[in-house]
Structure formats: structure tokens, C-alpha cells
Motif scaffolding. Structure first.
Motif, PDB file in Angstrom:
ATOM      1  N   PRO A  11     -35.672  13.724  14.009  1.00 47.90           N
ATOM      2  CA  PRO A  11     -34.144  14.269  14.460  1.00 47.90           C
ATOM      3  C   PRO A  11     -33.672  15.536  14.166  1.00 47.90           C
ATOM      4  N   THR A 145     -26.596   0.396  19.639  1.00 51.22           N
ATOM      5  CA  THR A 145     -26.704   0.318  18.234  1.00 51.22           C
ATOM      6  C   THR A 145     -26.084  -0.372  16.988  1.00 51.22           C
ATOM      7  N   SER A 254     -27.870  15.360   7.131  1.00 50.60           N
ATOM      8  CA  SER A 254     -29.508  14.217   8.026  1.00 50.60           C
ATOM      9  C   SER A 254     -29.672  12.887   6.971  1.00 50.60           C
ATOM     10  N   ALA A 255     -30.594  12.315   7.413  1.00 51.40           N
ATOM     11  CA  ALA A 255     -31.111  10.737   6.730  1.00 51.40           C
ATOM     12  C   ALA A 255     -31.746  11.590   5.750  1.00 51.40           C
ATOM     13  N   TRP A 270     -25.645   2.422   7.499  1.00 56.75           N
ATOM     14  CA  TRP A 270     -26.440   3.734   8.413  1.00 56.75           C
ATOM     15  C   TRP A 270     -26.818   2.190  10.496  1.00 56.75           C
ATOM     16  N   TRP A 271     -26.744   3.178  11.173  1.00 56.02           N
ATOM     17  CA  TRP A 271     -26.599   2.774  12.530  1.00 56.02           C
ATOM     18  C   TRP A 271     -27.904   2.455  12.505  1.00 56.02           C
ATOM     19  N   THR A 273     -30.387   2.149  14.379  1.00 56.98           N
ATOM     20  CA  THR A 273     -31.823   3.470  15.120  1.00 56.98           C
ATOM     21  C   THR A 273     -31.528   4.954  14.817  1.00 56.98           C
ATOM     22  N   MET A 274     -31.071   4.828  13.488  1.00 57.83           N
ATOM     23  CA  MET A 274     -31.071   6.424  12.477  1.00 57.83           C
ATOM     24  C   MET A 274     -32.488   5.328  10.844  1.00 57.83           C
ATOM     25  N   LEU A 278     -35.180   7.723   8.846  1.00 61.92           N
ATOM     26  CA  LEU A 278     -35.116   7.361   7.768  1.00 61.92           C
ATOM     27  C   LEU A 278     -35.923   7.047   7.059  1.00 61.92           C
ATOM     28  N   SER A 307     -25.257   4.234  22.025  1.00 63.82           N
ATOM     29  CA  SER A 307     -25.186   5.217  21.834  1.00 63.82           C
ATOM     30  C   SER A 307     -24.824   6.495  22.131  1.00 63.82           C
TER      31      SER A 307
END
Length: 428
Positions: A11, A145, A254-255, A270-271, A273-274, A278, A307
Motif C-alpha cells: 500500500p 471487504t 499506515s499498517a 481491520w478491513w 483486505t488490509m 499488515l 472496497s
């Protein structure tokens, strides 16, 4: 079957704000003297997404002689200002990558093409109607998501504490489990809850919503006060970061820089898709867990959130071509193969199985999780009304007022509710 050579980038790999391709400078679409059609397509994303989207454009143009797609793209930070400027000037792109926060605003201003004539039956039921209002259908979702509790597998293993039965646990169980993890690891049991999805999930389990289908607030201050009180209880039991630490985390960055990314908290919201990104930063896989429920009956009221969407401009001169290109982007096998999970878990039914062998181990775990939830999720949340984009910031701010004990849960809930209502009134 087409297979892309591109893989999704992390990301953080985004273009700078000034890196904007301006290949389509005219207003709307165009048709040449020979009847050929030109459509402008505007999206946001990182370098990998731009490369993959161009690859999709090349395939579509090859399969549709006479149609040219002119690409325009930017990162998120400059995207909406530019789109607003283009739209106000009568120069909106024909095809627009859209987000739920802005969908109702553009739809109600009459700037989006009605997609009601398109076939949405091949999309997952949980998001099929997510781009619709009572007045029409304004967007087709590409991916989906779901808000998830992600548990760091390495930290769980080192703690000696077993994973919970997430099909039946309650918020009270979750609070005790977070405290148990904190004691066993010396780290935080759970990082600050991600908003506004944390409050939204809580409200849904109590028969409410943050906003209604009519674009009004769907809860009362007393409902939010209970949520704030839960956070206080979570802090008191020992599993939640102290307010000084959570203040630095909210809203989350950010993650990589998050408590979960740094290994300072065992769980986090968390969503889903993240979570792939992560896991790279945390150097550990994560187990996705269902959100707790109110009474342990399995009614978690989790929901798939698109998303991102694709919309068309109401000013386009080629509505049928716009609809066809949107369908290609959202539902084609080529799009699933090239995008993988970059735009979310693909919403087209069967797409996850199509791309499964191309996914990382962590992504495969998340794909299985999404498939398992497909029969459990509730209805999609209403499209946020104009003025609601600041709601997450309000929830974070008033959570801090409560955690620092500057306001009681009821005082904070009343002030937050009034501020949200003022935002809607001003936008209306």
C-alpha cells in the motif's frame, strides 16, 4: 485465461500527489468522424494498480475495436478535489472509480449515470445492491471487504492462550480475552477500534445504523453512550491501550506504523483486505476473527463493504459503452486475474476460486474467511449521505474525550450526535 505478470504492490507504493496522468483533457467522451468512441476513465491508486489497469484497458480495446479508453489517475489525496473540479466544469470522466463516502453526493447532484439496466446477478448478494438508492443504481461494486478482528498468530502462539470461539463470543468475552492476552504477552491485547465500522457494527447489533437509507442519523445519543462505555470497560479490564497511546493511533495511519504492524498489540480491527499488507509489516500471519456479538447467538451483524465502485457520468455521450466497460472492469475473468485482491476481494461470484492459486497464503486464508462469511453477513449499510465523510473523525475525537475522562459517555455521545446532525444539516 489471461494471467497477469503483475503482482499487487504494498500500500505504501503510491504516486506522489503531483503524478497525475492528464491524457484526456476534453469534456466527457468523444466520437470520431469514423464513429469510433473514446471514453475517459479516472481512478486512484498506487503504481501497481495503474500498471494493471492499463493492462486491462489494452485487453478491452483489443476485444472492442473502435473503442478507446483514455486513462487518468492520481493518488487518493488529490483524487476527489480533481473530480469535483472536473464535474463542476462539465468535464467529468465517462467512467469513475467511486467510493461509498461520495457516492450519494454525486448521485443526488445528478452527475452519475443510472446503471439500473445492468445485470448485477453475478455479484455477491452482500454487495449487489450497495450502489443503489430509491432513485436508481449509481455504481457497480468491484470488490468487497469486511471489518475483522485480526489476531497475530506468532504472538498468540508465544502467549500460550488459545484462540477464542469467534462464532459465539460476546463483547464481554472479547474484553476478557484482550485482557488475558495483554497479561500473557506484556503488549496491548487489542489496538484501538477502527471507526466508523466499530460503532456501525455495535449499532447494527442493536437494530440501528449510523445513517439510514433516507440519509438521516439512525441512532440516538444513548446508543453511542453504550459504545463509549464499552471502551471504558475494555480499558479498565486491562486489554486496551491507555488513552495517551490510543490518541497517537487514532485515526490510524499506515499498517506499517500501526500498533499491530509494530507488534505492540495482539489483535486489531481491520478491513480484511488490509491484513495481507499488515502481515508483511508484522512479520507474522494473522487469523481473521468474527466481531463479537451482543448475546453470543451468532448474530454478529457483520457486513460486506464495497472496497470501491465503478460509476458512469450522466453527461457521457456513450452510455451503453460506459456500462459495457464498467461490467468488464467489475465482473470479467480478466479483471479478476489482473487485479487479484488489489481492489478488494472480487465481488463477482466465483472469482475468488478463479484466482486462488495466484494469492499468497495469507490472502488464501482471508479468501476462505470471506467465503465462510458469505452466508452470515447482514444487509449492506446504507450509502452515507453528503456530510457524513467527517463522521469517523468525530467518533475518534469523542472516544478520546471519554477515555481521558474529560466527558462522560453520555456527554460525549450527545455532543457527537449534535455535531453529526449539524454536518448533515449544513450539507443539505
Amino acid at each position: 485465461m489471461h494471467r497477469s505478470v503483475h503482482r499487487r504492490l504494498a500500500p505504501a507504493a503510491v504516486l506522489t500527489a503531483g503524478a497525475l496522468l492528464l491524457s484526456g483533457c476534453g469534456a466527457g467522451s468523444a466520437a470520431g468522424d469514423d464513429g469510433d468512441v473514446t471514453l475517459r476513465f479516472y481512478w486512484w491508486g498506487h503504481d501497481g494498480r495503474h500498471e494493471n489497469t492499463q493492462e486491462l484497458i489494452d485487453i478491452y480495446e483489443e476485444e472492442n475495436p473502435g473503442v478507446t479508453i483514455e486513462p487518468e489517475y492520481s493518488d487518493w489525496s488529490g483524487y476527489w478535489d480533481r473530480l469535483a473540479t472536473q464535474t463542476a466544469a462539465g468535464e467529468a470522466p465517462d467512467v469513475i472509480q467511486m467510493d461509498a463516502l461520495y457516492l450519494r453526493e454525486y448521485a443526488e447532484n445528478g452527475t452519475l449515470l443510472d446503471l439500473s439496466a445492468m445485470d448485477f446477478s453475478g455479484l455477491a448478494a452482500g454487495v449487489r445492491d450497495a450502489g443503489a438508492t430509491d432513485d436508481g443504481v449509481w455504481a457497480m461494486p468491484h470488490g468487497m471487504t469486511v471489518m475483522t478482528l485480526a489476531a497475530n498468530d506468532s504472538m498468540i502462539a508465544d502467549s500460550g492462550v488459545e484462540l477464542p470461539d469467534d462464532t459465539s463470543w460476546t463483547w464481554e468475552d472479547f474484553s476478557g480475552y484482550a485482557a488475558e492476552l495483554a497479561e500473557a504477552t506484556g503488549e496491548y491485547g487489542v489496538s484501538p477500534l477502527l471507526e466508523s465500522a466499530g460503532l456501525q457494527t455495535w449499532l447494527r447489533q442493536h437494530g440501528k445504523q449510523v445513517t439510514t437509507d433516507a440519509g438521516e442519523l439512525g441512532f440516538e445519543p444513548a446508543d453511542a453512550a453504550e459504545y463509549f462505555q464499552f471502551q471504558l470497560d475494555l480499558l479498565a479490564e486491562g486489554g486496551y491501550p491507555p488513552p495517551s497511546a490510543s490518541a497517537e493511533e487514532q485515526p490510524p495511519g499506515s499498517a506499517e506504523q500501526s500498533m499491530n504492524g509494530r507488534g505492540e498489540a495482539v489483535m486489531g480491527t481491520w478491513w480484511d483486505t488490509m491484513i495481507g499488507g499488515l502481515s508483511e509489516y508484522a512479520d507474522s500471519s494473522f487469523t481473521p476473527l468474527r466481531m463479537p456479538s451482543t448475546d453470543g447467538d451468532g448474530d454478529h451483524q457483520m457486513f460486506f463493504k464495497p472496497s470501491m465502485f465503478y460509476s458512469g457520468s450522466s453527461s457521457t455521450e456513450h452510455p451503453e459503452e460506459v456500462r459495457d466497460f464498467i461490467a468488464f472492469l467489475a465482473t470479467s475473468e480478466e479483471s479478476a486475474e489482473i487485479n487479484l485482491t488489489d481492489r478488494g476481494m472480487p465481488a463477482a461470484e466465483g472469482a475468488l476460486e478463479t484466482i486462488r492459486d495466484e494469492l499468497t497464503e495469507q490472502e488464501q486464508v482471508l479468501a476462505d474467511y470471506a467465503a465462510e462469511l458469505d452466508a452470515e453477513v447482514g444487509d449492506p449499510t446504507p450509502i452515507p449521505p453528503e456530510g457524513a465523510s467527517g463522521f469517523p473523525d468525530h467518533i475518534y475525537r469523542y472516544s478520546q474525550e471519554v477515555l481521558f475522562e474529560r466527558q462522560t459517555p453520555q456527554e460525549a455521545a450527545e455532543a457527537m450526535h449534535a455535531e453529526m446532525q449539524a454536518d448533515l444539516d449544513q450539507a443539505g
